[in-house]
Design a protein around this motif. Structure first.
Motif, PDB file in Angstrom:
ATOM      1  N   ASP A 138       1.204  -1.033  -0.166  1.00 12.39           N
ATOM      2  CA  ASP A 138      -0.103   0.151   0.394  1.00 12.39           C
ATOM      3  C   ASP A 138       0.878   0.891  -0.015  1.00 12.39           C
ATOM      4  N   LEU A 139       0.627   2.529  -1.119  1.00 11.51           N
ATOM      5  CA  LEU A 139       1.407   3.290  -1.262  1.00 11.51           C
ATOM      6  C   LEU A 139       0.924   4.516  -0.773  1.00 11.51           C
ATOM      7  N   VAL A 140       1.138   5.026   0.137  1.00 14.20           N
ATOM      8  CA  VAL A 140       0.416   6.636   0.113  1.00 14.20           C
ATOM      9  C   VAL A 140       1.315   7.398  -0.208  1.00 14.20           C
ATOM     10  N   ILE A 141       0.886   8.178  -1.619  1.00 16.47           N
ATOM     11  CA  ILE A 141       1.252   9.374  -2.419  1.00 16.47           C
ATOM     12  C   ILE A 141       0.727  10.793  -2.420  1.00 16.47           C
ATOM     13  N   VAL A 142       1.525  11.158  -1.300  1.00 18.35           N
ATOM     14  CA  VAL A 142       1.261  12.569  -1.332  1.00 18.35           C
ATOM     15  C   VAL A 142       1.758  13.410  -2.461  1.00 18.35           C
ATOM     16  N   ALA A 143       0.768  14.000  -3.505  1.00 20.29           N
ATOM     17  CA  ALA A 143       1.078  14.854  -4.362  1.00 20.29           C
ATOM     18  C   ALA A 143       0.560  16.302  -4.838  1.00 20.29           C
ATOM     19  N   HIS A 144       0.483  16.105  -5.892  1.00 25.43           N
ATOM     20  CA  HIS A 144      -0.566  17.008  -6.428  1.00 25.43           C
ATOM     21  C   HIS A 144      -1.859  16.888  -7.669  1.00 25.43           C
ATOM     22  N   PHE A 145      -2.593  18.140  -7.783  1.00 24.29           N
ATOM     23  CA  PHE A 145      -3.884  17.748  -8.267  1.00 24.29           C
ATOM     24  C   PHE A 145      -3.314  17.730  -9.683  1.00 24.29           C
ATOM     25  N   GLY A 146      -2.299  18.166 -10.302  1.00 31.00           N
ATOM     26  CA  GLY A 146      -1.780  17.541 -11.657  1.00 31.00           C
ATOM     27  C   GLY A 146      -1.776  16.029 -11.730  1.00 31.00           C
ATOM     28  N   VAL A 147      -1.152  15.186 -10.756  1.00 33.86           N
ATOM     29  CA  VAL A 147      -0.474  14.442 -10.968  1.00 33.86           C
ATOM     30  C   VAL A 147      -1.214  13.657 -10.512  1.00 33.86           C
ATOM     31  N   ILE A 148      -2.294  13.772  -9.361  1.00 34.04           N
ATOM     32  CA  ILE A 148      -3.174  12.732  -9.111  1.00 34.04           C
ATOM     33  C   ILE A 148      -4.224  12.396 -10.078  1.00 34.04           C
ATOM     34  N   LEU A 149      -4.559  13.541 -11.161  1.00 31.54           N
ATOM     35  CA  LEU A 149      -5.286  13.541 -12.396  1.00 31.54           C
ATOM     36  C   LEU A 149      -4.324  12.234 -13.679  1.00 31.54           C
ATOM     37  N   THR A 150      -3.344  12.325 -13.832  1.00 37.97           N
ATOM     38  CA  THR A 150      -2.528  11.711 -14.592  1.00 37.97           C
ATOM     39  C   THR A 150      -2.723  10.235 -14.241  1.00 37.97           C
ATOM     40  N   GLN A 151      -2.972   9.873 -12.887  1.00 38.74           N
ATOM     41  CA  GLN A 151      -3.194   8.512 -12.971  1.00 38.74           C
ATOM     42  C   GLN A 151      -5.251   7.907 -12.683  1.00 38.74           C
ATOM     43  N   VAL A 152      -5.521   9.273 -12.318  1.00 42.56           N
ATOM     44  CA  VAL A 152      -6.918   8.609 -12.612  1.00 42.56           C
ATOM     45  C   VAL A 152      -6.962   8.412 -14.468  1.00 42.56           C
ATOM     46  N   GLN A 153      -6.815   9.467 -15.169  1.00 41.38           N
ATOM     47  CA  GLN A 153      -6.465   9.275 -16.411  1.00 41.38           C
ATOM     48  C   GLN A 153      -5.797   7.722 -16.714  1.00 41.38           C
ATOM     49  N   ARG A 154      -4.375   7.503 -15.957  1.00 45.75           N
ATOM     50  CA  ARG A 154      -4.431   5.662 -16.434  1.00 45.75           C
ATOM     51  C   ARG A 154      -5.258   4.617 -16.261  1.00 45.75           C
ATOM     52  N   ALA A 155      -5.704   4.982 -15.183  1.00 46.14           N
ATOM     53  CA  ALA A 155      -6.551   3.546 -14.781  1.00 46.14           C
ATOM     54  C   ALA A 155      -7.973   3.509 -15.738  1.00 46.14           C
ATOM     55  N   LEU A 156      -9.064   4.812 -15.553  1.00 44.96           N
ATOM     56  CA  LEU A 156      -9.891   4.584 -16.143  1.00 44.96           C
ATOM     57  C   LEU A 156      -9.382   4.876 -17.548  1.00 44.96           C
ATOM     58  N   ASP A 157      -8.988   4.937 -18.021  1.00 48.07           N
ATOM     59  CA  ASP A 157      -8.143   4.836 -19.487  1.00 48.07           C
ATOM     60  C   ASP A 157      -9.606   5.794 -20.359  1.00 48.07           C
ATOM     61  N   LEU A 158      -8.378   6.798 -20.050  1.00 51.56           N
ATOM     62  CA  LEU A 158      -9.626   8.369 -20.669  1.00 51.56           C
ATOM     63  C   LEU A 158      -9.158   9.586 -21.593  1.00 51.56           C
ATOM     64  N   ASP A 159      -9.462  10.192 -22.318  1.00 47.88           N
ATOM     65  CA  ASP A 159      -8.716  11.348 -22.818  1.00 47.88           C
ATOM     66  C   ASP A 159      -8.287  12.210 -21.258  1.00 47.88           C
ATOM     67  N   ALA A 160      -7.444  13.242 -22.496  1.00 41.64           N
ATOM     68  CA  ALA A 160      -7.001  14.252 -21.048  1.00 41.64           C
ATOM     69  C   ALA A 160      -8.205  14.708 -20.569  1.00 41.64           C
ATOM     70  N   GLN A 161      -8.907  15.578 -22.032  1.00 40.26           N
ATOM     71  CA  GLN A 161     -10.485  15.885 -21.197  1.00 40.26           C
ATOM     72  C   GLN A 161     -10.923  15.673 -20.846  1.00 40.26           C
ATOM     73  N   GLN A 162     -11.368  14.212 -20.677  1.00 40.90           N
ATOM     74  CA  GLN A 162     -12.063  13.621 -20.246  1.00 40.90           C
ATOM     75  C   GLN A 162     -12.030  13.532 -18.336  1.00 40.90           C
ATOM     76  N   THR A 163     -10.719  13.920 -17.900  1.00 43.80           N
ATOM     77  CA  THR A 163      -9.577  13.184 -17.517  1.00 43.80           C
ATOM     78  C   THR A 163     -10.335  14.709 -15.654  1.00 43.80           C
ATOM     79  N   PHE A 164     -10.063  16.499 -17.063  1.00 39.87           N
ATOM     80  CA  PHE A 164     -10.396  17.005 -15.854  1.00 39.87           C
ATOM     81  C   PHE A 164     -11.452  17.432 -15.689  1.00 39.87           C
ATOM     82  N   ALA A 165     -12.671  16.926 -15.893  1.00 44.20           N
ATOM     83  CA  ALA A 165     -13.363  16.924 -15.403  1.00 44.20           C
ATOM     84  C   ALA A 165     -13.897  16.325 -14.064  1.00 44.20           C
ATOM     85  N   HIS A 166     -12.650  15.439 -13.658  1.00 43.22           N
ATOM     86  CA  HIS A 166     -12.557  14.461 -11.986  1.00 43.22           C
ATOM     87  C   HIS A 166     -12.262  16.425 -10.862  1.00 43.22           C
ATOM     88  N   ARG A 167     -12.914  15.975 -10.071  1.00 40.92           N
ATOM     89  CA  ARG A 167     -12.668  16.955  -8.878  1.00 40.92           C
ATOM     90  C   ARG A 167     -11.510  16.235  -8.056  1.00 40.92           C
TER      91      ARG A 167
END
Length: 192
Positions: A138-167
């Motif tokens: 288990d890795l707790v990674i304390v980072a930033h908005f953009g960093v977290i969104l890059t991994q949401v994009q990766r995990a959900l296989d989204l394009d960048a514009q879809q990714t930016f819809a996440h809060r």
């Protein structure tokens, strides 16, 4: 299975584009920090960006968890000449570029800054390295908005514009997992 608990640092209250500038987080909400600490796995490893707002947040929620060295590749987006400037000022200076950066993320970059694709490549490499060194943890990674969104994009296989819809709120947790072949997403932007 390696589980990532991506925590966004405490708020800075800045009303400007804050990327690589090292400004402190407001960590005065002790109740929120305590809830976050209690929510995270006790045996997790903790790592953060090397910027103080992330590093200090990691320290505030670490408790007895083992801490790994700060990782500079977990920094926020580098906004170049837009750094520490208000969006209205940037938009007035170059409205087409400002619009394109957020509306068509990908290879568009601020002057002397990073494109979304460059941020994604940097963070993916850092996360892959952490997973490789700590497979099954288990890795707790304390980072930033953009960093977290890059991994949401990766995990959900989204394009960048879809990714930016996440809060992604300050002091929220986004839970992702990698089983060696595929990604899965649990809660995104969970506020314990």
């Amino acid at each position: 299975m390696t589980r990532l608990h991506l925590v966004r640092h405490g708020p800075t209250h800045a009303k400007t584009m804050v990327g690589w500038s090292d400004i402190p987080a407001d960590l005065s909400d002790h109740a929120a920090l305590a809830r976050l600490h209690a929510h995270l796995p006790r045996d997790a490893l903790v790592i953060s960006s090397d910027l103080s707002r992330a590093a200090d947040t990691a320290t505030a929620i670490q408790g007895t968890r083992r801490r790994l060295p700060h990782h500079p590749d977990l920094r926020e987006i580098h906004f170049g000449t837009w750094e520490m400037r208000a969006f209205a000022e940037i938009e007035a200076e170059d409205p087409e570029l400002a619009f394109a950066y957020w509306d068509s993320p990908g290879d568009v970059r601020p002057p002397n800054g990073e494109s979304w694709n460059a941020v994604r490549a940097r963070v993916d490499t850092a996360i892959d390295g952490l997973i490789g060194m700590h497979t099954g943890a288990d890795l707790v990674i304390v980072a930033h908005f953009g960093v977290i969104l890059t991994q949401v994009q990766r995990a959900l296989d989204l394009d960048a514009q879809q990714t930016f819809a996440h809060r992604i709120d300050n002091l929220s947790v986004t839970e992702l997992a990698f089983n060696g072949k595929t990604w899965s997403a649990g809660r995104i932007n969970h506020l314990p």
